[in-house]
Structures are given as C-alpha cells and as structure tokens.
Write an enzyme that holds these catalytic residues in place. Structure first.
Site, mmCIF file in Angstrom:
data_model
loop_
_atom_site.group_PDB
_atom_site.id
_atom_site.type_symbol
_atom_site.label_atom_id
_atom_site.label_comp_id
_atom_site.label_asym_id
_atom_site.label_seq_id
_atom_site.Cartn_x
_atom_site.Cartn_y
_atom_site.Cartn_z
ATOM 1 N N HIS A 113 -5.604 -0.245 5.731
ATOM 2 C CA HIS A 113 -5.403 0.609 6.914
ATOM 3 C C HIS A 113 -6.540 0.562 7.948
ATOM 4 C CE1 HIS A 113 -7.797 3.128 4.299
ATOM 5 N NE2 HIS A 113 -6.775 3.635 3.637
ATOM 6 N N HIS A 127 0.833 -1.204 0.000
ATOM 7 C CA HIS A 127 0.000 0.000 0.000
ATOM 8 C C HIS A 127 0.867 1.252 0.000
ATOM 9 C CE1 HIS A 127 -3.886 2.009 1.746
ATOM 10 N NE2 HIS A 127 -3.249 2.811 0.907
ATOM 11 N N ASP A 141 0.879 2.738 3.796
ATOM 12 C CA ASP A 141 0.053 3.805 3.214
ATOM 13 C C ASP A 141 0.902 5.051 2.990
ATOM 14 O OD1 ASP A 141 -2.090 5.222 2.199
ATOM 15 O OD2 ASP A 141 -3.059 5.572 4.122
#
Length: 430
Positions: free
Chosen positions: A233, A61, A306
């Site tokens: 997430h 990610h 992320d």
C-alpha cells in the site's frame, strides 16, 4: 463436468477476442469460436451475452480476520466477498490470534483456509514471532509448509538489524518480504495525513516520512541482500520516486497501490469521518497523481485492496478512536474500471494486467493470471456497460466500512468461477 461459455469477449494474453471457452473437470479444455462439436456432450451452456470474460482477479493483500477477530470477518465471508468482486486468488495477512508464526499453527491456518474458503487463499507467515519486536520466525520451516511470503502487515519492522536478518533469511528460502513500511515513532498517535487538513479538523497527523524514511532504509537493505522486497500500500509521491530509483538501480523491489489511495485523498476528508481513516492515510492530491503515474510507467506493479473489514461499532464515532482500514474486495474492479478505463486513463487490458496478470507473475503463481488451455478455469464474467450503485446490502463481507458505498459505477461481477465451479452469481431480480 463440461461447461461451455459462449458469446464472451475474452481477455487472452494476445488481446481481447470474441470467442467461447470450454471447461472440463475444472480446467480450460478449449478456446475458440467453433466449438459446436462439443454441444452434444456439454452439461451446461452459459451464454455470457457479450460480457467480458477475464482471468480471475488476484489480490495479494487481504485480511480475513479468522481466527481471532471473527466479529469483523471470517474466512467464509471474506472469500465470498472476494468471489463477489471477481477475485479467484487472494493472499491473506497473518495479523491473527493465534498468529501463524510456526509450522504447526501455519498448517492449521491452511486447513481453515481450505475448508472455509470458496476461492484460492494463499497465506502469509509473519516475519517475527507473534508479530512483535524480537525473534525471527523459522523461515525454512514455514516455507516447507506452504508460506506465500513473510509480512508483519499492520506493523513496520523497527530496526535495521532485524530487517536485514529477515531479508537474508527470506532470500535464502526464495520467498518475498512484504513490508508495511512505517516508523512507529514518526507515526506517533496520528490518525490522518499530517498537514493543513488535519490541522483544520484538530486531528493528529501522520507525516509522510513515517513511510518514506523506513522505505528508503529497506530499499538499501534489499539491494544489499538481494531479497524480493514487496512494498505494501504505497501512499506517497516520494515513495514512488524511491521505488523508481531502486528499480533502476537493479534492486528486486515490487510494489502495490490500493484503490482508495488511487481515488481518494485528504481533501475529501471534510469532517471527522472514521470511514476515511486508514493506514497509511489518504495523502495529498499530488500523491494520488504520483501513484497513478507510477502504475502507468510500471514503478508500481499491481493494485491490491488491503481489504480490512471492521464492525460497525469500530468504525463509528471519531477518527481518534475508530479502527484503521476499509473493505475493498467487492468494490475494487468497479471503482478501477470507472475511474481508469471509462475515463480513458488506461485500457481494460492494462487494468486486468494490474489486477491479475502482474500479481501472478510477481508472486510466481503458475496456474493463475491468464486464460489458456490447460489452466484451471478461474474466470470472472464482468458487465462493463450497465451502471449500478454500490450497496451495502449486496455485500458478502461482514464489514461494510467502505467510503465507496453509494457510488455509481461500471463493472459489475456477473459470475465468478473457481476451478470451473460457479462460486458467485449475480442474483437475478424481476
């Protein structure tokens, strides 16, 4: 080209071992403590001086911002940041301009990734055309050109009708739906977790139900369709419970947690600080503890960063106007090692499992996630004994929007190898 790594503490599938690794033509040729016979024909010998040698880390990610937002990051700077953090394989999200939502544009994206990246870059396609409410993409065509999975990251799929159709299409091509779970109506104009801290600071809040309501819906749909549903997430204790229950019921669901949701919470937001603005937001201390418990019991499968770089201007001022997101590739291992391994919460092998082994298993990356003879030499050398300070000046990313800058940590990347080639090496200072 033959390279011999000597004196390493190597993380093998069978455990940690003091041994050497021979690399030839980009692959691991041999592993053992008696490779002296190779010295005469070896091009370079690298003494790693008792440091950890681990399989290259995998982040499923990341945001590399190119094309469309190159002031924030580029494929080159993002992949250099990955290498600096010890990551050798990453999966890039498709919130770009133009969006890789068709085979032609997706092929162009793959070419950019290949030409500019210094690590292996897998690429997500979108779920919907232009990442907007409306038509679904051609799942089969995008799989054929190399889509890693499908995600509208940054936006939740707002209707059950659209999501169930997407799940059915993804299941047919045997690729995952990777979901940013967020009900836009429930989120509203919030900028941090809803609750007493937001009220005290006079900032609009994002309620946890903006995540959990959509997650509950999607888990039911995933069970009905059989799709591999991956939750991006995760941020709330309720979400962890929902995922745990779904796994127990046989739903094919996997999940990730980010270092910032594991180590930070809303109580640390004492001022209107845009460096702590992210989506989903930092939640309560009990949510953070639930995420950790979920990692330890296997409910949450992996750690993913992320990585979300922004310009200085975009992360300056008030949380009301600043961009959501922080960088993570260059700080993830060190923060995780310091908070989890050094503190005794988990072992180094468990951490490598969450950052390398499990992502490879979950996303079927056959040539990554472990050190074994015959596999590509995607490796990271890590110093876990000497503390250092995370400094913005040492970051390779264009984005320096990290609340972890200034932290004293353990777990510095010394070298990163991709296909046997050194793509990051710590600068030696006098």
């Amino acid at each position: 080209m033959k390279t011999l790594l000597i004196n390493g503490r190597v993380i093998l599938p069978t455990g940690q071992e003091a041994t050497d690794i021979l690399i030839e033509d980009g692959r691991i040729k041999a592993i053992g403590s008696e490779l002296d016979q190779e010295l005469a024909t070896t091009d370079q010998i690298i003494d790693v001086a008792g440091n950890i040698v681990a399989p290259g880390l995998i982040d499923v990610h990341v945001h590399f911002r190119q094309p469309g937002f190159t002031a924030k990051e580029t494929i080159k700077t993002g992949s250099l940041a990955a290498a600096h953090g010890g990551f050798t394989t990453v999966a890039a999200m498709p919130n770009l301009i133009p969006v890789p939502d068709n085979a032609n544009q997706f092929q162009k994206m793959l070419t950019l990734n290949r030409e500019d990246g210094v690590v292996h870059i897998k690429q997500y396609a979108t779920i919907t055309v232009n990442r907007e409410d409306g038509p679904l993409v051609d799942f089969q065509a995008l799989k054929e050109v190399g889509a890693f999975g499908f995600s509208n990251d940054g936006s939740g799929i707002q209707t059950a009708t659209e999501m169930v159709a997407a799940m059915q299409a993804a299941h047919e091509v045997d690729l995952p739906i990777c979901a940013h779970v967020e009900d836009a109506g429930l989120k509203g104009d919030g900028v941090m977790n809803a609750g007493a801290t937001a009220d005290k600071l006079g900032l609009p809040g994002i309620p946890e139900i903006s995540e959990t309501a959509q997650l509950a819906r999607d888990l039911v749909l995933a069970g009905a369709t059989g799709v591999h549903y991956h939750v991006c997430h995760v941020s709330t204790a309720t979400s962890v419970d929902l995922i745990r229950q779904a796994k127990a019921a046989g739903v094919h669901v996997t999940a990730e947690a980010s270092p910032h949701h594991l180590f930070l919470d809303e109580t640390m937001i004492t001022t209107d600080n845009p460096m702590l603005k992210m989506n989903p937001p930092l939640r309560r201390p009990e949510d953070r503890q639930a995420l950790l418990a979920g990692l330890l019991d296997g409910t949450i499968d992996m750690i993913a960063t992320d990585h979300a770089p922004h310009t200085i201007a975009e992360k300056t001022g008030s949380m009301l106007t600043a961009a959501f997101g922080i960088t993570g590739l260059e700080t993830a291992f060190a923060e995780c090692y310091t908070h989890l391994v050094k503190s005794g919460i988990c072992t180094l092998n468990q951490l490598i499992n969450w950052l390398s082994v499990k992502p490879a298993q979950v996303f079927n990356l056959q040539n990554a996630g472990r050190i074994a003879v015959g596999l590509p030499a995607d490796l990271v050398v890590l110093n876990v004994t000497q503390p250092y300070e995370i400094k913005a000046a040492e970051m390779q990313s264009k984005g320096q929007n990290s609340p972890f800058i200034g932290d004293q940590v353990l777990g510095r990347t010394i070298k990163t190898f991709v296909d046997g080639k050194i793509v990051y090496e710590q600068e030696q200072r006098a």
